[in-house]
Design a protein around this motif. Structure first.
Motif, PDB file in Angstrom:
ATOM      1  N   VAL A  26     -10.178  -4.726  -0.744  1.00 11.54           N
ATOM      2  CA  VAL A  26     -10.638  -3.345  -0.632  1.00 11.54           C
ATOM      3  C   VAL A  26     -11.560  -3.254   0.570  1.00 11.54           C
ATOM      4  CG1 VAL A  26     -11.901  -1.479  -1.743  1.00 11.54           C
ATOM      5  CG2 VAL A  26     -10.498  -3.033  -3.116  1.00 11.54           C
ATOM      6  N   PRO A  27     -11.283  -2.389   1.547  1.00  9.37           N
ATOM      7  CA  PRO A  27     -12.120  -2.307   2.739  1.00  9.37           C
ATOM      8  C   PRO A  27     -13.546  -1.891   2.412  1.00  9.37           C
ATOM      9  CG  PRO A  27     -10.604  -0.452   2.635  1.00  9.37           C
ATOM     10  CD  PRO A  27     -10.186  -1.400   1.568  1.00  9.37           C
ATOM     11  N   HIS A  28     -14.483  -2.496   3.127  1.00 12.20           N
ATOM     12  CA  HIS A  28     -15.899  -2.156   2.921  1.00 12.20           C
ATOM     13  C   HIS A  28     -16.163  -0.730   3.382  1.00 12.20           C
ATOM     14  CE1 HIS A  28     -20.189  -2.692   2.558  1.00 12.20           C
ATOM     15  NE2 HIS A  28     -20.334  -2.271   3.797  1.00 12.20           N
ATOM     16  N   LEU A  29     -16.860  -0.001   2.570  1.00 14.28           N
ATOM     17  CA  LEU A  29     -17.130   1.407   2.887  1.00 14.28           C
ATOM     18  C   LEU A  29     -18.588   1.584   3.287  1.00 14.28           C
ATOM     19  CD1 LEU A  29     -15.229   2.958  -0.128  1.00 14.28           C
ATOM     20  CD2 LEU A  29     -14.463   2.920   2.246  1.00 14.28           C
ATOM     21  N   GLU A  30     -18.814   2.162   4.449  1.00 14.49           N
ATOM     22  CA  GLU A  30     -20.173   2.433   4.901  1.00 14.49           C
ATOM     23  C   GLU A  30     -20.724   3.661   4.158  1.00 14.49           C
ATOM     24  OE1 GLU A  30     -21.630   0.383   6.720  1.00 14.49           O
ATOM     25  OE2 GLU A  30     -19.939  -0.806   7.466  1.00 14.49           O
ATOM     26  N   GLU A  31     -22.023   3.815   4.203  1.00 13.95           N
ATOM     27  CA  GLU A  31     -22.664   4.884   3.447  1.00 13.95           C
ATOM     28  C   GLU A  31     -22.242   6.265   3.922  1.00 13.95           C
ATOM     29  OE1 GLU A  31     -26.847   4.413   3.348  1.00 13.95           O
ATOM     30  OE2 GLU A  31     -26.791   2.542   2.214  1.00 13.95           O
ATOM     31  N   ASP A  32     -21.849   6.382   5.193  1.00  9.42           N
ATOM     32  CA  ASP A  32     -21.482   7.703   5.698  1.00  9.42           C
ATOM     33  C   ASP A  32     -20.012   8.027   5.445  1.00  9.42           C
ATOM     34  OD1 ASP A  32     -20.535   5.803   7.391  1.00  9.42           O
ATOM     35  OD2 ASP A  32     -21.050   6.864   9.256  1.00  9.42           O
ATOM     36  N   ILE A  83      -6.575 -10.898  -7.185  1.00 11.48           N
ATOM     37  CA  ILE A  83      -6.639 -10.044  -6.007  1.00 11.48           C
ATOM     38  C   ILE A  83      -6.999  -8.633  -6.441  1.00 11.48           C
ATOM     39  CG2 ILE A  83      -5.377  -9.120  -4.035  1.00 11.48           C
ATOM     40  CD1 ILE A  83      -3.450 -11.497  -4.298  1.00 11.48           C
ATOM     41  N   GLU A  84      -8.041  -8.087  -5.832  1.00 12.73           N
ATOM     42  CA  GLU A  84      -8.416  -6.703  -6.089  1.00 12.73           C
ATOM     43  C   GLU A  84      -8.042  -5.888  -4.855  1.00 12.73           C
ATOM     44  OE1 GLU A  84     -12.300  -3.863  -6.864  1.00 12.73           O
ATOM     45  OE2 GLU A  84     -12.559  -6.025  -6.579  1.00 12.73           O
ATOM     46  N   ALA A  85      -7.072  -5.000  -5.009  1.00  8.79           N
ATOM     47  CA  ALA A  85      -6.566  -4.253  -3.860  1.00  8.79           C
ATOM     48  C   ALA A  85      -6.368  -2.792  -4.239  1.00  8.79           C
ATOM     49  CB  ALA A  85      -5.248  -4.850  -3.381  1.00  8.79           C
ATOM     50  N   GLU A  86      -6.873  -1.893  -3.410  1.00  8.51           N
ATOM     51  CA  GLU A  86      -6.668  -0.478  -3.664  1.00  8.51           C
ATOM     52  C   GLU A  86      -5.270  -0.043  -3.262  1.00  8.51           C
ATOM     53  OE1 GLU A  86      -9.595   1.946  -1.860  1.00  8.51           O
ATOM     54  OE2 GLU A  86     -11.117   1.532  -3.361  1.00  8.51           O
ATOM     55  N   SER A  87      -4.782  -0.584  -2.138  1.00  8.89           N
ATOM     56  CA  SER A  87      -3.487  -0.145  -1.613  1.00  8.89           C
ATOM     57  C   SER A  87      -2.727  -1.344  -1.052  1.00  8.89           C
ATOM     58  CB  SER A  87      -3.694   0.927  -0.531  1.00  8.89           C
ATOM     59  OG  SER A  87      -4.533   0.444   0.496  1.00  8.89           O
ATOM     60  N   VAL A 108      -3.111 -12.960 -10.136  1.00  4.92           N
ATOM     61  CA  VAL A 108      -3.119 -11.646 -10.780  1.00  4.92           C
ATOM     62  C   VAL A 108      -3.609 -10.629  -9.758  1.00  4.92           C
ATOM     63  CG1 VAL A 108      -4.070 -10.230 -12.624  1.00  4.92           C
ATOM     64  CG2 VAL A 108      -3.514 -12.632 -13.062  1.00  4.92           C
ATOM     65  N   MET A 109      -2.860  -9.545  -9.601  1.00  3.99           N
ATOM     66  CA  MET A 109      -3.265  -8.493  -8.666  1.00  3.99           C
ATOM     67  C   MET A 109      -3.562  -7.204  -9.425  1.00  3.99           C
ATOM     68  SD  MET A 109      -1.253  -6.778  -5.421  1.00  3.99           S
ATOM     69  CE  MET A 109      -1.616  -8.108  -4.288  1.00  3.99           C
ATOM     70  N   PHE A 110      -4.780  -6.709  -9.269  1.00  2.00           N
ATOM     71  CA  PHE A 110      -5.155  -5.394  -9.769  1.00  2.00           C
ATOM     72  C   PHE A 110      -5.146  -4.450  -8.573  1.00  2.00           C
ATOM     73  CE2 PHE A 110      -7.157  -8.200 -12.915  1.00  2.00           C
ATOM     74  CZ  PHE A 110      -6.776  -7.590 -14.099  1.00  2.00           C
ATOM     75  N   THR A 111      -4.385  -3.373  -8.672  1.00  2.00           N
ATOM     76  CA  THR A 111      -4.224  -2.490  -7.531  1.00  2.00           C
ATOM     77  C   THR A 111      -4.009  -1.048  -7.971  1.00  2.00           C
ATOM     78  OG1 THR A 111      -2.893  -2.091  -5.537  1.00  2.00           O
ATOM     79  CG2 THR A 111      -1.734  -2.930  -7.470  1.00  2.00           C
ATOM     80  N   GLU A 112      -4.181  -0.143  -7.045  1.00  2.00           N
ATOM     81  CA  GLU A 112      -3.862   1.260  -7.271  1.00  2.00           C
ATOM     82  C   GLU A 112      -2.533   1.628  -6.636  1.00  2.00           C
ATOM     83  OE1 GLU A 112      -5.846   3.245  -9.173  1.00  2.00           O
ATOM     84  OE2 GLU A 112      -6.951   1.368  -9.505  1.00  2.00           O
ATOM     85  N   ASP A 113      -1.884   0.658  -6.022  1.00  2.00           N
ATOM     86  CA  ASP A 113      -0.637   0.891  -5.299  1.00  2.00           C
ATOM     87  C   ASP A 113       0.558   0.766  -6.248  1.00  2.00           C
ATOM     88  OD1 ASP A 113       1.430   1.121  -3.552  1.00  2.00           O
ATOM     89  OD2 ASP A 113       0.921  -0.619  -2.327  1.00  2.00           O
ATOM     90  N   ASP A 114       1.179   1.904  -6.587  1.00  2.00           N
ATOM     91  CA  ASP A 114       2.324   1.885  -7.497  1.00  2.00           C
ATOM     92  C   ASP A 114       3.654   1.967  -6.746  1.00  2.00           C
ATOM     93  OD1 ASP A 114       2.228   4.468  -6.611  1.00  2.00           O
ATOM     94  OD2 ASP A 114       2.169   5.407  -8.599  1.00  2.00           O
ATOM     95  N   TYR A 130       1.236  -8.044 -11.752  1.00  2.00           N
ATOM     96  CA  TYR A 130       0.920  -6.932 -10.841  1.00  2.00           C
ATOM     97  C   TYR A 130       0.513  -5.756 -11.704  1.00  2.00           C
ATOM     98  CZ  TYR A 130       1.633  -3.793  -6.796  1.00  2.00           C
ATOM     99  OH  TYR A 130       1.481  -2.896  -5.765  1.00  2.00           O
ATOM    100  N   ILE A 131      -0.792  -5.464 -11.731  1.00  2.00           N
ATOM    101  CA  ILE A 131      -1.335  -4.469 -12.654  1.00  2.00           C
ATOM    102  C   ILE A 131      -1.766  -3.230 -11.884  1.00  2.00           C
ATOM    103  CG2 ILE A 131      -2.955  -4.050 -14.527  1.00  2.00           C
ATOM    104  CD1 ILE A 131      -1.008  -6.413 -14.957  1.00  2.00           C
ATOM    105  N   VAL A 132      -1.106  -2.108 -12.163  1.00  2.00           N
ATOM    106  CA  VAL A 132      -1.402  -0.853 -11.462  1.00  2.00           C
ATOM    107  C   VAL A 132      -2.342   0.001 -12.309  1.00  2.00           C
ATOM    108  CG1 VAL A 132      -0.421   1.259 -10.490  1.00  2.00           C
ATOM    109  CG2 VAL A 132       0.843  -0.891 -10.310  1.00  2.00           C
ATOM    110  N   ALA A 133      -3.441   0.428 -11.688  1.00  2.91           N
ATOM    111  CA  ALA A 133      -4.409   1.324 -12.334  1.00  2.91           C
ATOM    112  C   ALA A 133      -4.809   0.815 -13.714  1.00  2.91           C
ATOM    113  CB  ALA A 133      -3.829   2.736 -12.445  1.00  2.91           C
TER     114      ALA A 133
END
Length: 222
Positions: A26-32, A83-87, A108-114, A130-133
């Motif tokens: 999951v990419p690091h997100l800056e505060e802005d 693996i924790e992956a959003e996409s 094991v991959m947890f992801t939001e990518d279906d 492969y676990i979605v949501a």
């Protein structure tokens, strides 16, 4: 990813203590950036950490998906990789494939990518589950339990396949060696086989090893 929260012991949770490495793609997100996305990423990470600690697993490291990943995994020797992956996580999968090429581990991959193509690519790369949501703390242990069972079944099948191929290769060697003895010494097939067996027993070697040595000698003699 370290925490002051005490982990539940394996005896309390009934779970086997697994040494787990978490790979965060999951990419690091800056505060802005998008605060909602940042909060969701933090929530996912916390749910994973909570589920692992409640089940009594040992989180040995949380690693970024970069070029050092294969070396870090080789050094840590975890029992499982999460693996924790959003996409789309093709880059991290490439690193994982390299890291587990010589020694398979459940992944094991947890992801939001279906996306179906992403799922197929992940499974082809060696992902066990492969676990979605589905990254909720109470689901972590059941998912990992199923992943371990599936991995062991797959590994058993692969071992059986490897053993079958090895035996077939050994039989081919013996057949070729028998052919050499039959041609060189005028022996029958049974006599050639008994000759190989006698050589193997006298040298305390496997039949296939004697056959290979005989074939190597035949090659040297032209």
């Amino acid at each position: 990813m370290k925490s002051d929260r005490p982990s539940t012991s394996p005896a309390q949770s009934g779970a086997r203590t697994l040494r787990i490495v978490i790979v965060n793609s999951v990419p690091h997100l800056e505060e802005d950036h998008d605060e909602l996305a940042h909060a969701q990423a933090e929530q996912r990470a916390e749910a994973l950490r909570t589920g692992l600690l409640d089940a009594g697993y040992n989180i040995v490291a949380a690693l970024p998906a970069d070029l050092t990943l294969p070396d870090r995994i080789a050094a840590l020797q975890p029992d499982m990789i999460i693996i924790e992956a959003e996409s789309d996580a093709r880059d991290v999968l490439e690193h994982i494939v390299i890291a587990t090429r010589d020694e398979r581990r459940p992944i094991v991959m947890f992801t939001e990518d279906d996306n179906t193509s992403s799922m197929e690519a992940a499974m082809a790369a060696g992902v066990t589950a492969y676990i979605v949501a589905g990254l909720h703390s109470e689901r972590v242990k059941p998912v990992l339990d199923v992943a371990m069972v599936r991995f062991r079944q797959e590994q058993k099948l692969l071992d059986e396949l490897s053993d079958t191929r090895s035996k077939l290769a050994e039989r081919k060697l013996v057949e070729r060696a028998k052919g050499v003895l039959m041609a060189r010494k005028g022996l029958s097939e049974e006599q050639a086989y008994q000759k190989l067996r006698s050589m193997a027993m006298n040298r305390n070697l496997k039949l296939s090893d004697v056959a290979q040595r005989l074939l190597d000698a035949e090659d040297l003699l032209g």
